[in-house]
Enzyme design. Structure first.
Site, PDB file in Angstrom:
ATOM      1  N   HIS A  89       8.539  -5.498  -1.814  1.00  0.00           N
ATOM      2  CA  HIS A  89       7.605  -6.416  -2.482  1.00  0.00           C
ATOM      3  C   HIS A  89       6.695  -5.699  -3.453  1.00  0.00           C
ATOM      4  CE1 HIS A  89       8.279  -9.384   1.088  1.00  0.00           C
ATOM      5  NE2 HIS A  89       9.237  -9.429   0.181  1.00  0.00           N
ATOM      6  N   ASN A 103       5.352  -5.303  18.197  1.00  0.00           N
ATOM      7  CA  ASN A 103       4.448  -6.315  17.659  1.00  0.00           C
ATOM      8  C   ASN A 103       3.601  -6.836  18.813  1.00  0.00           C
ATOM      9  OD1 ASN A 103       3.326  -8.655  16.394  1.00  0.00           O
ATOM     10  ND2 ASN A 103       4.969  -8.553  14.882  1.00  0.00           N
ATOM     11  N   PRO A 104       2.289  -7.090  18.584  1.00  0.00           N
ATOM     12  CA  PRO A 104       1.486  -7.616  19.700  1.00  0.00           C
ATOM     13  C   PRO A 104       1.806  -9.069  20.039  1.00  0.00           C
ATOM     14  CG  PRO A 104       0.098  -7.138  17.788  1.00  0.00           C
ATOM     15  CD  PRO A 104       1.477  -6.749  17.433  1.00  0.00           C
ATOM     16  N   CYS A 140       1.262  -5.121 -26.553  1.00  0.00           N
ATOM     17  CA  CYS A 140       1.416  -6.507 -27.053  1.00  0.00           C
ATOM     18  C   CYS A 140       0.189  -7.362 -26.801  1.00  0.00           C
ATOM     19  CB  CYS A 140       2.646  -7.167 -26.396  1.00  0.00           C
ATOM     20  SG  CYS A 140       2.330  -7.695 -24.699  1.00  0.00           S
ATOM     21  N   ASP A 184       0.870  -1.191   0.000  1.00  0.00           N
ATOM     22  CA  ASP A 184       0.000   0.000   0.000  1.00  0.00           C
ATOM     23  C   ASP A 184       0.900   1.233   0.000  1.00  0.00           C
ATOM     24  OD1 ASP A 184      -0.420  -0.861   3.441  1.00  0.00           O
ATOM     25  OD2 ASP A 184       0.769   0.837   2.729  1.00  0.00           O
TER      26      ASP A 184
HETATM   27  C1  BV8 Z   1      12.201 -15.410  -3.489  1.00  0.00           C
HETATM   28  C2  BV8 Z   1       3.615  -9.043  -2.023  1.00  0.00           C
HETATM   29  C3  BV8 Z   1      13.657 -16.570  -4.945  1.00  0.00           C
HETATM   30  C4  BV8 Z   1       2.426  -9.740  -2.614  1.00  0.00           C
HETATM   31  C5  BV8 Z   1       4.670 -10.706  -0.591  1.00  0.00           C
HETATM   32  C6  BV8 Z   1      14.696 -18.490   1.906  1.00  0.00           C
HETATM   33  C7  BV8 Z   1      15.311 -17.504   1.130  1.00  0.00           C
HETATM   34  C8  BV8 Z   1      14.645 -16.943   0.047  1.00  0.00           C
HETATM   35  C9  BV8 Z   1      13.334 -17.331  -0.260  1.00  0.00           C
HETATM   36  C10 BV8 Z   1      12.734 -18.303   0.515  1.00  0.00           C
HETATM   37  C11 BV8 Z   1      13.407 -18.884   1.583  1.00  0.00           C
HETATM   38  N1  BV8 Z   1      12.572 -19.788   2.139  1.00  0.00           N
HETATM   39  C12 BV8 Z   1      11.411 -19.792   1.475  1.00  0.00           C
HETATM   40  C13 BV8 Z   1      11.484 -18.927   0.474  1.00  0.00           C
HETATM   41  C14 BV8 Z   1      10.412 -18.666  -0.457  1.00  0.00           C
HETATM   42  C15 BV8 Z   1       9.507 -17.508  -0.040  1.00  0.00           C
HETATM   43  C16 BV8 Z   1       9.253 -17.460   1.438  1.00  0.00           C
HETATM   44  O1  BV8 Z   1       9.893 -16.720   2.180  1.00  0.00           O
HETATM   45  N2  BV8 Z   1       8.286 -18.255   1.872  1.00  0.00           N
HETATM   46  C17 BV8 Z   1       7.920 -18.249   3.281  1.00  0.00           C
HETATM   47  C18 BV8 Z   1       6.426 -18.407   3.413  1.00  0.00           C
HETATM   48  C19 BV8 Z   1       8.683 -19.365   3.951  1.00  0.00           C
HETATM   49  N3  BV8 Z   1      10.074 -16.251  -0.482  1.00  0.00           N
HETATM   50  C20 BV8 Z   1       9.807 -15.857  -1.741  1.00  0.00           C
HETATM   51  O2  BV8 Z   1       9.169 -16.508  -2.537  1.00  0.00           O
HETATM   52  C21 BV8 Z   1      10.381 -14.519  -2.166  1.00  0.00           C
HETATM   53  N4  BV8 Z   1      11.064 -14.723  -3.417  1.00  0.00           N
HETATM   54  O3  BV8 Z   1      12.788 -15.782  -2.531  1.00  0.00           O
HETATM   55  O4  BV8 Z   1      12.566 -15.678  -4.778  1.00  0.00           O
HETATM   56  C22 BV8 Z   1      14.136 -16.335  -6.301  1.00  0.00           C
HETATM   57  C23 BV8 Z   1      15.432 -15.857  -6.474  1.00  0.00           C
HETATM   58  C24 BV8 Z   1      15.899 -15.679  -7.768  1.00  0.00           C
HETATM   59  C25 BV8 Z   1      15.071 -15.952  -8.873  1.00  0.00           C
HETATM   60  C26 BV8 Z   1      13.765 -16.392  -8.678  1.00  0.00           C
HETATM   61  C27 BV8 Z   1      13.291 -16.599  -7.379  1.00  0.00           C
HETATM   62  C28 BV8 Z   1       9.285 -13.511  -2.460  1.00  0.00           C
HETATM   63  C29 BV8 Z   1       8.504 -13.217  -1.215  1.00  0.00           C
HETATM   64  C30 BV8 Z   1       7.572 -12.013  -1.454  1.00  0.00           C
HETATM   65  C31 BV8 Z   1       6.142 -12.465  -1.529  1.00  0.00           C
HETATM   66  N5  BV8 Z   1       5.250 -11.281  -1.611  1.00  0.00           N
HETATM   67  N6  BV8 Z   1       3.913  -9.608  -0.704  1.00  0.00           N
HETATM   68  C32 BV8 Z   1       1.151  -9.385  -1.909  1.00  0.00           C
HETATM   69  O5  BV8 Z   1       1.145  -8.505  -1.020  1.00  0.00           O
HETATM   70  O6  BV8 Z   1       0.132 -10.009  -2.272  1.00  0.00           O
HETATM   71  S1  BV8 Z   1       4.912 -11.380   0.945  1.00  0.00           S
HETATM   72  C33 BV8 Z   1       3.766 -10.752   2.013  1.00  0.00           C
HETATM   73  O7  BV8 Z   1       3.745 -11.685   3.078  1.00  0.00           O
HETATM   74  C34 BV8 Z   1       4.141  -9.455   2.665  1.00  0.00           C
HETATM   75  O8  BV8 Z   1       4.715  -8.568   1.759  1.00  0.00           O
HETATM   76  C35 BV8 Z   1       5.058  -9.855   3.780  1.00  0.00           C
HETATM   77  O9  BV8 Z   1       6.374  -9.921   3.356  1.00  0.00           O
HETATM   78  C36 BV8 Z   1       4.573 -11.239   4.064  1.00  0.00           C
HETATM   79  C37 BV8 Z   1       3.639 -11.231   5.271  1.00  0.00           C
HETATM   80  O10 BV8 Z   1       4.330 -10.952   6.262  1.00  0.00           O
HETATM   81  P1  BV8 Z   1       4.011  -9.733   7.228  1.00  0.00           P
HETATM   82  O11 BV8 Z   1       4.108  -8.445   6.512  1.00  0.00           O
HETATM   83  O12 BV8 Z   1       4.926 -10.008   8.330  1.00  0.00           O
HETATM   84  O13 BV8 Z   1       2.503  -9.887   7.644  1.00  0.00           O
HETATM   85  P2  BV8 Z   1       1.860 -11.064   8.480  1.00  0.00           P
HETATM   86  O14 BV8 Z   1       0.407 -11.019   8.267  1.00  0.00           O
HETATM   87  O15 BV8 Z   1       2.613 -12.331   8.246  1.00  0.00           O
HETATM   88  O16 BV8 Z   1       2.194 -10.658   9.991  1.00  0.00           O
HETATM   89  C38 BV8 Z   1       1.615  -9.488  10.524  1.00  0.00           C
HETATM   90  C39 BV8 Z   1       2.315  -9.239  11.821  1.00  0.00           C
HETATM   91  O17 BV8 Z   1       1.818  -8.022  12.342  1.00  0.00           O
HETATM   92  C40 BV8 Z   1       2.042 -10.313  12.859  1.00  0.00           C
HETATM   93  O18 BV8 Z   1       3.230 -10.605  13.563  1.00  0.00           O
HETATM   94  C41 BV8 Z   1       1.018  -9.652  13.788  1.00  0.00           C
HETATM   95  O19 BV8 Z   1       1.159 -10.089  15.109  1.00  0.00           O
HETATM   96  C42 BV8 Z   1       1.402  -8.211  13.672  1.00  0.00           C
HETATM   97  N7  BV8 Z   1       0.320  -7.259  13.898  1.00  0.00           N
HETATM   98  C43 BV8 Z   1      -1.018  -7.430  13.732  1.00  0.00           C
HETATM   99  N8  BV8 Z   1      -1.662  -6.279  14.041  1.00  0.00           N
HETATM  100  C44 BV8 Z   1      -0.699  -5.367  14.357  1.00  0.00           C
HETATM  101  C45 BV8 Z   1       0.560  -5.978  14.275  1.00  0.00           C
HETATM  102  N9  BV8 Z   1       1.709  -5.345  14.530  1.00  0.00           N
HETATM  103  C46 BV8 Z   1       1.622  -4.042  14.899  1.00  0.00           C
HETATM  104  N10 BV8 Z   1       0.455  -3.375  15.006  1.00  0.00           N
HETATM  105  C47 BV8 Z   1      -0.717  -4.006  14.743  1.00  0.00           C
HETATM  106  N11 BV8 Z   1      -1.882  -3.329  14.865  1.00  0.00           N
HETATM  107 ZN    ZN Z   2       2.724  -6.057 -23.159  1.00  0.00          ZN
END
Ligand code: BV8
Ligand code: ZN
Length: 246
Positions: free
Chosen positions: A119, A219-220, A156, A104
């Site tokens: 991201h 973080n909560p 395209c 956002d």
């Molecule tokens: C890649 C955009 C390789 C899309 C997102 C090791 C190394 C590298 C990669 C990997 C690896 N192991 C696994 C992988 C693969 C994967 C990965 O990490 N998987 C996880 C699930 C294990 N990673 C990838 O695929 C990445 N790419 O590595 O490519 C590569 C290299 C070369 C060539 C080709 C390929 C790409 C990852 C990006 C994915 N896109 N977002 C969209 O938005 O739709 S990820 C998306 O999820 C977010 O952007 C964010 O990063 C993630 C969610 O996490 P959070 O932001 O932390 O949110 P979440 O809901 O999880 O948690 C919220 C937190 O807030 C909680 O803790 C909660 O308690 C707290 N909270 C709640 N309310 C509040 C609060 N805190 C404060 N105040 C509040 N009020």
């Molecule tokens: Zn195009």
């Protein structure tokens, strides 16, 4: 809240600050996170399963409809006091770098000058075939969960896709390099509202700690980043951050 006072002192005394944010940063603005408020569509579909190139290939209308619903939501919400506190930190410490995993534009709306989007963004669609940037669609957004066919590229004819990084896609090299560089140089890294589970973004606070920075987590819930945080402030972005900068 002794911790908050000590953390605020560490922050006030820092020359170089990195602010690293996740979905929790926007939660109090009304944007559902990935893992907590699994509302509506996210009950039936795992966000991770939808945020992939495969999902877009298999069902472009479902994925495009989901992102257009998320974009319409992002256009309707406003920054919360947490975003404003981050902008205040930048005003106080000019060497502050904001790194966000969020797609956002609430940091920008709150006055953060140039947050690094690891991201991508809901506001930079592009052609899935020739990668040409496309204008955000003017079509009425669907309600949550409705399918919507993606527009076609004028150049395209390929389908337009959201300008976000999907699971399995590499992060944009420049933003990632800039983020890692900032993490190695900072005195304090604030990590806010991230579950610290998605890589390589989740490594940023770990790199900062390795290079001697003081990590402050807001973080909560506990997260894997508790292990590298010198201060673990249990609470939400909109309540804890203003106390950190007052
Ligand atoms: C890649 C955009 C390789 C899309 C997102 C090791 C190394 C590298 C990669 C990997 C690896 N192991 C696994 C992988 C693969 C994967 C990965 O990490 N998987 C996880 C699930 C294990 N990673 C990838 O695929 C990445 N790419 O590595 O490519 C590569 C290299 C070369 C060539 C080709 C390929 C790409 C990852 C990006 C994915 N896109 N977002 C969209 O938005 O739709 S990820 C998306 O999820 C977010 O952007 C964010 O990063 C993630 C969610 O996490 P959070 O932001 O932390 O949110 P979440 O809901 O999880 O948690 C919220 C937190 O807030 C909680 O803790 C909660 O308690 C707290 N909270 C709640 N309310 C509040 C609060 N805190 C404060 N105040 C509040 N009020
Ligand atoms: Zn195009």
């Amino acid at each position: 809240m002794v911790d908050v006072r000590d953390a605020a002192k560490a922050l006030a005394g820092a020359g170089r600050v990195v602010v690293f944010t996740g979905a929790g940063m926007s939660a109090e603005s009304g944007v559902p996170t990935f893992r907590d408020a699994l509302t509506g569509l996210w009950e039936r579909f795992d966000a991770q399963a939808l945020a992939t190139p495969q999902a877009f290939e298999d069902d472009p209308d479902l994925v495009w409809g989901w992102y257009e619903w998320r974009r319409s939501l992002a256009l309707r919400v406003a920054p919360n006091p947490g975003h404003e506190a981050v902008a205040a930190i930048e005003a106080h410490a000019p060497h502050t770098v904001v790194i966000t995993q969020n797609v956002d534009d609430l940091h920008e709306q709150a006055g953060s000058t140039a947050p690094i989007h690891l991201h991508g963004s809901l506001f930079t669609p592009r052609c899935a075939t020739c990668s040409r940037p496309a204008e955000p669609s003017r079509e009425a957004a669907p309600e949550e969960g409705r399918r919507l066919a993606p527009p076609r590229c004028e150049h395209c004819g390929g389908p337009i896709r959201p300008g976000v990084v999907w699971f399995g896609e590499a992060l944009p090299a420049e933003p990632l390099e800039a983020a890692v560089q900032a993490a190695t140089e900072c005195d304090v890294l604030l990590t806010i509202g991230t579950s610290g589970l998605v890589y390589p973004a989740a490594d940023i606070p770990v790199v900062a700690a390795k290079f001697g920075a003081t990590v402050i987590q807001v973080n909560p819930q506990p997260t894997p980043l508790d292990a590298v945080a010198a201060f673990n402030l249990t609470g939400t972005a909109a309540t804890v951050l203003p106390a950190l900068v007052s």
